[in-house]
Scaffold this active site. Structure first.
Site: not given
Ligand code: ZN
Length: 371
Positions: A74-75, A78, A169
């Site tokens: 997930h990170e 980003h 987010d």
């Molecule tokens: Zn996030």
């Protein structure tokens, strides 16, 4: 993040693990390991045919690691989108509350912020889907449970992060949408208010359901306040450089002077710290705090050079004043010498920046009128 260690680099971004991760992985491994059957039943997925014991705790450990790999993906999503769009990412830290991507600077372009924020939950959704398909196709019962459970976890990660609680987010997406209509500061302070509202809500729910939620609420609240402050500083100090906010006539002290002489200087100049020089070179910084570590009996014999800090950070006069403010906050340092061509030309302290901030704020008539 302090108290964390680097484990590697992906896509040029250092990955750091915080020491709190050890506890949370152990807790998850233990709780999943002792409740495998109950978990399977609750989520409606086939229970693996294992006894509670070494095997189930190992399964718990695999799930816990899988959870943090999911957070890392997930990170990373980003980070990769940030880097591709020219926003530097300093590091990714995994800690007890999940993951943090430390971006050099949060993009001020709403569309870019939406892109960077949305890709995290989207990638979690993607992982959830992949794990689900894998779980359905797998034949081994332990693998089926692991994959389907991870699929749930990723679905939860996507959903939870989309809650419009700034700075999660969903909250960032909300801020970006608001920034299309209002000024950046106003958008941030509105998104932060909504974030704080959710934080209070989490805390209340957490009180009855899960104490962990109270801690998350606390962090959301703190982060929302911090982001608002930093957005405001960016706006207010916007076009000022370090040269504009520094004090140019900077008093220094020679490294061979005694601590006692330093204390005299503090009294006469009413500053708590000074750059230390040897000839024309700045070799360190000394503050009242450093001097206090010297026993009273030694203040005449110890030199400033013995107690000064040598790992100090200097600023360039052309740097943004807002960046200097953030550095101050991040490093917990109260003063920066300003150097130009290896020459000391000034000093920036917290109060220098605060004074400029107050003046600019008045000039810009903050808060802004509705646009
Ligand atoms: Zn996030």
């Amino acid at each position: 993040m302090k108290m964390s260690f680097k484990v590697g680099k992906i896509y040029g971004v250092p990955i750091r693990l915080h020491f709190t991760l050890v506890f949370i992985v152990a807790i998850i491994a233990w709780s999943v390991g002792s409740n495998v059957l109950l978990l399977a039943e609750t989520l409606g997925i086939p229970a693996p045919d294992i006894e509670i014991g070494v095997q189930s705790y190992l399964l718990g450990l695999v799930v816990a690691i899988g959870l943090f790999v999911s957070v890392l993906i997930h990170e990373l999503a980003h980070s990769i989108v940030s880097i591709k769009n020219g926003v530097n990412v300093n590091e990714i830290s995994l800690w007890i509350f999940g993951g943090v991507s430390q971006m050099e600077e949060i993009p001020k372009d709403p569309n870019l912020e939406i892109k960077i924020s949305a890709v995290g939950p989207l990638s979690s959704l993607g992982v959830a889907l992949a794990a689900f398909i894998g779980g359905v196709l797998a034949v081994n019962d332990v693998l089926v449970f692991t994959l389907l459970y991870l699929s749930f976890i990723n679905l939860f990660l996507a959903g939870f992060n989309l809650i419009p609680a700034f700075p999660m987010d969903g909250g960032r997406i909300l801020r970006a949408l608001l920034a299309k209509r209002y000024s950046y500061v106003k958008a941030t302070s509105r998104a932060a208010s909504i974030g704080k509202f959710f934080a209070v809500l989490f805390a209340i729910v957490g009180f009855f359901v899960n104490i962990f939620l109270i801690l998350i609420a606390f962090f959301i609240y703190m982060a929302a306040s911090q982001e608002t402050q930093s957005a405001m500083v960016d706006y207010v100090l916007g076009n000022l450089s370090v040269r504009d906010v520094m004090s140019p006539d900077v008093e220094t002290i020679e490294a061979n002077k005694s601590v006692e002489e330093f204390l005299e200087l503090v009294k006469t100049h009413r500053h708590t710290g000074f750059p230390v020089t040897r000839g024309n070179d700045v070799v360190g910084l000394i503050s009242l705090k450093d001097a206090k570590e010297v026993p009273q009996s030694q203040i005449y014999t110890k030199d400033v050079g013995d107690v000064m800090k040598t790992d100090f950070i200097t600023l360039d006069p052309g740097e943004d004043a807002a960046t200097a403010w953030k550095k101050m906050l991040r490093e917990g340092i109260g003063r920066f010498p300003v150097m130009e061509n290896d020459r000391l030309i000034g000093i920036v302290t917290r109060s220098d920046i605060d004074r400029s901030f107050d003046i600019q704020k008045e000039l810009k008539e903050y808060p802004l009128a509705e646009s």
